[in-house]
Design an enzyme around this catalytic site. Sequence first.
Site, PDB file in Angstrom:
ATOM      1  N   ASP A 205     -41.081  37.694  -6.367  1.00  0.00           N
ATOM      2  CA  ASP A 205     -39.962  38.460  -5.812  1.00  0.00           C
ATOM      3  C   ASP A 205     -40.491  39.816  -5.339  1.00  0.00           C
ATOM      4  O   ASP A 205     -40.591  40.752  -6.115  1.00  0.00           O
ATOM      5  CB  ASP A 205     -38.884  38.646  -6.890  1.00  0.00           C
ATOM      6  CG  ASP A 205     -37.736  39.537  -6.406  1.00  0.00           C
ATOM      7  OD1 ASP A 205     -37.782  40.000  -5.254  1.00  0.00           O
ATOM      8  OD2 ASP A 205     -36.799  39.748  -7.203  1.00  0.00           O
TER       9      ASP A 205
ATOM     10  N   TRP B 183     -34.754  42.640 -12.847  1.00  0.00           N
ATOM     11  CA  TRP B 183     -34.607  41.601 -11.819  1.00  0.00           C
ATOM     12  C   TRP B 183     -35.192  40.285 -12.293  1.00  0.00           C
ATOM     13  O   TRP B 183     -34.623  39.205 -12.059  1.00  0.00           O
ATOM     14  CB  TRP B 183     -35.218  42.052 -10.492  1.00  0.00           C
ATOM     15  CG  TRP B 183     -34.388  43.125  -9.866  1.00  0.00           C
ATOM     16  CD1 TRP B 183     -34.739  44.433  -9.692  1.00  0.00           C
ATOM     17  CD2 TRP B 183     -33.033  43.007  -9.393  1.00  0.00           C
ATOM     18  NE1 TRP B 183     -33.694  45.126  -9.125  1.00  0.00           N
ATOM     19  CE2 TRP B 183     -32.648  44.294  -8.926  1.00  0.00           C
ATOM     20  CE3 TRP B 183     -32.124  41.956  -9.312  1.00  0.00           C
ATOM     21  CZ2 TRP B 183     -31.371  44.531  -8.390  1.00  0.00           C
ATOM     22  CZ3 TRP B 183     -30.868  42.199  -8.772  1.00  0.00           C
ATOM     23  CH2 TRP B 183     -30.502  43.465  -8.323  1.00  0.00           C
TER      24      TRP B 183
ATOM     25  N   LYS C 179     -34.690  46.994   1.179  1.00  0.00           N
ATOM     26  CA  LYS C 179     -35.571  48.024   0.637  1.00  0.00           C
ATOM     27  C   LYS C 179     -36.651  48.399   1.651  1.00  0.00           C
ATOM     28  O   LYS C 179     -36.729  49.533   2.056  1.00  0.00           O
ATOM     29  CB  LYS C 179     -36.220  47.541  -0.665  1.00  0.00           C
ATOM     30  CG  LYS C 179     -35.322  47.686  -1.890  1.00  0.00           C
ATOM     31  CD  LYS C 179     -34.478  46.495  -2.195  1.00  0.00           C
ATOM     32  CE  LYS C 179     -33.550  46.720  -3.365  1.00  0.00           C
ATOM     33  NZ  LYS C 179     -33.365  45.508  -4.166  1.00  0.00           N
TER      34      LYS C 179
HETATM   35  C1  LIG Z   1     -32.795  44.604  -4.948  1.00  0.00           C
HETATM   36  C2  LIG Z   1     -33.561  43.554  -5.636  1.00  0.00           C
HETATM   37  C3  LIG Z   1     -33.027  42.271  -5.830  1.00  0.00           C
HETATM   38  C4  LIG Z   1     -31.622  41.892  -5.431  1.00  0.00           C
HETATM   39  O1  LIG Z   1     -31.510  41.825  -4.075  1.00  0.00           O
HETATM   40  P1  LIG Z   1     -30.145  41.305  -3.409  1.00  0.00           P
HETATM   41  O2  LIG Z   1     -30.519  41.243  -1.986  1.00  0.00           O
HETATM   42  O3  LIG Z   1     -29.095  42.323  -3.731  1.00  0.00           O
HETATM   43  O4  LIG Z   1     -29.823  39.997  -4.002  1.00  0.00           O
HETATM   44  C5  LIG Z   1     -33.820  41.331  -6.447  1.00  0.00           C
HETATM   45  N1  LIG Z   1     -35.069  41.620  -6.851  1.00  0.00           N
HETATM   46  C6  LIG Z   1     -35.609  42.856  -6.693  1.00  0.00           C
HETATM   47  C7  LIG Z   1     -37.003  43.111  -7.156  1.00  0.00           C
HETATM   48  C8  LIG Z   1     -34.870  43.850  -6.081  1.00  0.00           C
HETATM   49  O5  LIG Z   1     -35.403  45.062  -5.899  1.00  0.00           O
END
Ligand SMILES: *Cc1c(COP(=O)(O)O)cnc(C)c1O
Length: 360
Positions: free
Chosen positions: A172, A102, A196
């Site tokens: 993030d 990511w 998540k």
């Molecule tokens: C799932 C995830 C993303 C992407 O998320 P989207 O909502 O699909 O854009 C980005 N960073 C991390 C750490 C993730 O787990």
Amino acid sequence: MPRVYNFSAGPAILPEAVLKQAQEELLDWHGAGASIMEMSHRGKEFVSVAAEAEQDVRDLLGVPNNYKVLFLQGGASTQFATIPMNLLRGKATADYILTGAWGKKAISDAKKYCTVNLAASSEEGKFTSIPSFDSWSLQKDSAYVHYTPNETIGGVEFHWVPKTGDVPLVADFSSTIFSRPLNVSRFGLIYAGAQKNIGPAGVTLVIVRDDLIGHALPITPSVFDYAKQAEADSMLNTPPTFGVYLAGLVFKWVKAQGGLEAMATINERKAKKLYAAIDGSNFYSNPVEKASRSWMNVPFILAKPELDKEFLSGATSAGLTTLEGHRSVGGMRASIYNAMPEAGVDALISYMVDFEKRKA
Ligand SMILES: *Cc1c(COP(=O)(O)O)cnc(C)c1O
């Protein structure tokens, strides 16, 4: 069909109590004779839902008053671009820490807007560790430092917060927000896709310090401008109303569990017992250095990969679903977010022990 233990990395399992409440309220929200989905985002009903969701985020995380809490759209991936658009503030460079897939995507988008200084990376070790802080080459004049506290695919997590002095820290938190208490004042900006640990896909939580907004690049579309979204209470355009409502129910559920201290205790216990089962066997293994193992995403491989399919189909029959590892890593991955009951982790461990006895 009874509900399964769903180990998907995302969209992920939601608390059953939340789904039941949503089901009860689906046709008639609080006596309104309509679903919350069908109501105006400017009406008093939805405005109260959004305000409560924001207040619950503030309560749970102890968000200081000089931070905005935004419910945006486009997922965490949209933030990969909107962060440099908003936070460069006249600077040309941003520092990035790379510890997985990511972070790599975040860097790739940031490069369209600024010079990325790769201040530290664990790519050489195949993202199985976190570079020690002493080795980071942070730059004093960077606009911000970006990192990924939990890399969802590799299962690598920071169990500490980097100290970046006056340079704002941007994180993030998609796959680990609300898994434990957080000192928001250590960060300039926190973001997370909802699917998540927050709610259904479609909502992105952004928490940003006041002084960092209002300086977006002139090319920034209005809906991507944090200052304009903050001014409009995240309703510059129609927000994902049902997602915000459901996230609000999840926040109340987390509060009812005892808040983030209680979540942390349960999450640590769940993760520890799963890693102990992996480490204690001669059949399963996890490649991540012990100090950086994720509490939320636990990848593991079988000593005989030719048994992967059988492991997965047997697991599904036992009500343990979506354990297949990410296509880039292979093997298995158990995502054990807040909503995964401890009984689900216990059931997975029993299945693993039994499978090893029969097949290893
Ligand atoms: C799932 C995830 C993303 C992407 O998320 P989207 O909502 O699909 O854009 C980005 N960073 C991390 C750490 C993730 O787990």
